[in-house]
Write a protein that holds these residues in place. Sequence first.
Motif, PDB file in Angstrom:
ATOM      1  N   ARG A  98       6.553  34.220 -62.124  1.00 57.17           N
ATOM      2  CA  ARG A  98       6.202  35.225 -63.419  1.00 57.17           C
ATOM      3  C   ARG A  98       4.573  35.507 -63.139  1.00 57.17           C
ATOM      4  O   ARG A  98       3.899  34.266 -62.944  1.00 57.17           O
ATOM      5  CB  ARG A  98       6.619  34.406 -64.352  1.00 57.17           C
ATOM      6  CG  ARG A  98       8.215  34.470 -64.689  1.00 57.17           C
ATOM      7  CD  ARG A  98       8.268  34.243 -66.216  1.00 57.17           C
ATOM      8  NE  ARG A  98       9.846  34.100 -66.242  1.00 57.17           N
ATOM      9  CZ  ARG A  98      10.429  33.266 -66.959  1.00 57.17           C
ATOM     10  NH1 ARG A  98       9.922  32.489 -67.818  1.00 57.17           N
ATOM     11  NH2 ARG A  98      11.828  33.189 -67.171  1.00 57.17           N
ATOM     12  N   ARG A 100       1.996  35.454 -66.219  1.00 60.73           N
ATOM     13  CA  ARG A 100       1.897  35.175 -67.660  1.00 60.73           C
ATOM     14  C   ARG A 100       0.292  35.529 -68.175  1.00 60.73           C
ATOM     15  O   ARG A 100      -0.550  35.200 -67.702  1.00 60.73           O
ATOM     16  CB  ARG A 100       1.972  33.842 -67.977  1.00 60.73           C
ATOM     17  CG  ARG A 100       3.552  33.272 -67.896  1.00 60.73           C
ATOM     18  CD  ARG A 100       3.581  31.935 -68.347  1.00 60.73           C
ATOM     19  NE  ARG A 100       5.245  31.303 -68.262  1.00 60.73           N
ATOM     20  CZ  ARG A 100       5.356  30.245 -68.374  1.00 60.73           C
ATOM     21  NH1 ARG A 100       4.462  29.405 -68.436  1.00 60.73           N
ATOM     22  NH2 ARG A 100       6.611  29.911 -67.958  1.00 60.73           N
ATOM     23  N   ARG A 101       0.266  36.379 -69.196  1.00 56.87           N
ATOM     24  CA  ARG A 101      -0.973  36.590 -69.955  1.00 56.87           C
ATOM     25  C   ARG A 101      -1.112  35.497 -70.867  1.00 56.87           C
ATOM     26  O   ARG A 101      -0.288  35.335 -71.982  1.00 56.87           O
ATOM     27  CB  ARG A 101      -0.862  38.152 -70.538  1.00 56.87           C
ATOM     28  CG  ARG A 101      -2.159  38.581 -70.956  1.00 56.87           C
ATOM     29  CD  ARG A 101      -2.764  39.025 -69.887  1.00 56.87           C
ATOM     30  NE  ARG A 101      -4.218  39.529 -70.388  1.00 56.87           N
ATOM     31  CZ  ARG A 101      -5.413  39.508 -69.884  1.00 56.87           C
ATOM     32  NH1 ARG A 101      -5.185  38.815 -68.544  1.00 56.87           N
ATOM     33  NH2 ARG A 101      -6.492  40.014 -70.352  1.00 56.87           N
ATOM     34  N   ARG A 102      -2.085  34.879 -70.745  1.00 60.60           N
ATOM     35  CA  ARG A 102      -2.707  33.815 -71.631  1.00 60.60           C
ATOM     36  C   ARG A 102      -3.832  34.123 -72.470  1.00 60.60           C
ATOM     37  O   ARG A 102      -4.349  34.849 -72.165  1.00 60.60           O
ATOM     38  CB  ARG A 102      -2.607  32.442 -70.922  1.00 60.60           C
ATOM     39  CG  ARG A 102      -1.435  32.074 -69.937  1.00 60.60           C
ATOM     40  CD  ARG A 102      -0.357  31.292 -70.753  1.00 60.60           C
ATOM     41  NE  ARG A 102      -0.706  30.385 -71.422  1.00 60.60           N
ATOM     42  CZ  ARG A 102      -0.357  29.203 -71.439  1.00 60.60           C
ATOM     43  NH1 ARG A 102      -0.235  28.678 -70.242  1.00 60.60           N
ATOM     44  NH2 ARG A 102      -0.683  28.088 -72.388  1.00 60.60           N
ATOM     45  N   SER A 108      -8.927  35.501 -72.710  1.00 58.78           N
ATOM     46  CA  SER A 108      -7.938  35.659 -71.958  1.00 58.78           C
ATOM     47  C   SER A 108      -7.681  35.759 -70.600  1.00 58.78           C
ATOM     48  O   SER A 108      -8.816  35.821 -70.089  1.00 58.78           O
ATOM     49  CB  SER A 108      -6.918  36.952 -72.513  1.00 58.78           C
ATOM     50  OG  SER A 108      -7.608  38.228 -72.246  1.00 58.78           O
ATOM     51  N   THR A 110      -4.866  35.530 -66.957  1.00 56.00           N
ATOM     52  CA  THR A 110      -3.536  35.879 -66.293  1.00 56.00           C
ATOM     53  C   THR A 110      -3.315  34.579 -65.262  1.00 56.00           C
ATOM     54  O   THR A 110      -4.162  34.214 -64.532  1.00 56.00           O
ATOM     55  CB  THR A 110      -3.396  37.290 -65.400  1.00 56.00           C
ATOM     56  OG1 THR A 110      -3.602  38.137 -66.352  1.00 56.00           O
ATOM     57  CG2 THR A 110      -2.314  37.381 -64.940  1.00 56.00           C
ATOM     58  N   GLU A 111      -2.245  34.140 -65.478  1.00 59.01           N
ATOM     59  CA  GLU A 111      -1.713  33.050 -64.604  1.00 59.01           C
ATOM     60  C   GLU A 111      -0.479  33.364 -63.748  1.00 59.01           C
ATOM     61  O   GLU A 111       0.544  34.452 -64.167  1.00 59.01           O
ATOM     62  CB  GLU A 111      -1.058  31.958 -65.394  1.00 59.01           C
ATOM     63  CG  GLU A 111      -2.226  31.185 -66.108  1.00 59.01           C
ATOM     64  CD  GLU A 111      -1.690  29.818 -67.026  1.00 59.01           C
ATOM     65  OE1 GLU A 111      -2.487  29.020 -67.166  1.00 59.01           O
ATOM     66  OE2 GLU A 111      -0.542  29.846 -67.498  1.00 59.01           O
ATOM     67  N   CYS A 113       2.895  31.730 -62.467  1.00 57.53           N
ATOM     68  CA  CYS A 113       3.673  30.691 -62.429  1.00 57.53           C
ATOM     69  C   CYS A 113       4.770  30.679 -61.437  1.00 57.53           C
ATOM     70  O   CYS A 113       5.625  31.647 -61.739  1.00 57.53           O
ATOM     71  CB  CYS A 113       4.066  30.630 -63.940  1.00 57.53           C
ATOM     72  SG  CYS A 113       2.602  30.356 -65.184  1.00 57.53           S
ATOM     73  N   ARG A 124       1.017  26.413 -60.945  1.00 62.52           N
ATOM     74  CA  ARG A 124       0.467  27.197 -61.983  1.00 62.52           C
ATOM     75  C   ARG A 124      -1.004  27.342 -61.467  1.00 62.52           C
ATOM     76  O   ARG A 124      -1.800  26.341 -61.303  1.00 62.52           O
ATOM     77  CB  ARG A 124       0.488  26.770 -63.329  1.00 62.52           C
ATOM     78  CG  ARG A 124      -0.415  27.542 -64.285  1.00 62.52           C
ATOM     79  CD  ARG A 124      -0.506  26.901 -65.610  1.00 62.52           C
ATOM     80  NE  ARG A 124       1.013  27.010 -66.237  1.00 62.52           N
ATOM     81  CZ  ARG A 124       1.578  25.987 -67.079  1.00 62.52           C
ATOM     82  NH1 ARG A 124       0.656  24.881 -67.720  1.00 62.52           N
ATOM     83  NH2 ARG A 124       2.720  25.969 -67.425  1.00 62.52           N
ATOM     84  N   SER A 148       8.305  39.712 -63.366  1.00 61.32           N
ATOM     85  CA  SER A 148       7.132  40.098 -64.272  1.00 61.32           C
ATOM     86  C   SER A 148       7.515  40.875 -65.116  1.00 61.32           C
ATOM     87  O   SER A 148       7.496  40.874 -66.424  1.00 61.32           O
ATOM     88  CB  SER A 148       6.064  40.852 -63.473  1.00 61.32           C
ATOM     89  OG  SER A 148       6.563  41.894 -62.487  1.00 61.32           O
TER      90      SER A 148
END
Length: 148
Positions: A98, A100-102, A108, A110-111, A113, A124, A148
């Motif tokens: 995936r 992930r928007r953190r 901010s 994007t990761e 994972c 990660r 995604s």
Amino acid sequence: MTQLLRFEIPHHHGGSEAVNRRFLSWFWVFAITFAVAAFYRPAITAFAVCLPFFVILWTRQLRRAPRPGWVLAVSSDHLAVEGGRRLTVPRHRAATVRFRRRGSAKGSWTELCVLNRSGRVLFRTAIDERDRDRIAEALQATGWPLNS
């Protein structure tokens, strides 16, 4: 004999440089504040307490930022970050991949994972948003279960 399909996506310099610029600008604000506060004794105590926390937060942000010189290697049998701290995960352990928007009050990111069947994160790494499409294409081309 089949040849393994392998993609290499280098990290851009932008993420870690932006974190360094932000740190240096805030550091100079604190330094000027400290110089002014030197005339008032109680303000020096507050600065002396806040500076270590600021440096700790900065190092955490810098660890999350994509670092220059790192390469994300995507192949059909493993996913790895090469350079610096080496991270790798074999394909057979991954149930889903995936993006992930953190984010936090500081910014901010994007990761990428990789999760196993129980939902535990096996891998990660922060990625540059500009590379998201290239990474997604590489994952799909090599058969990774992208969600995604």
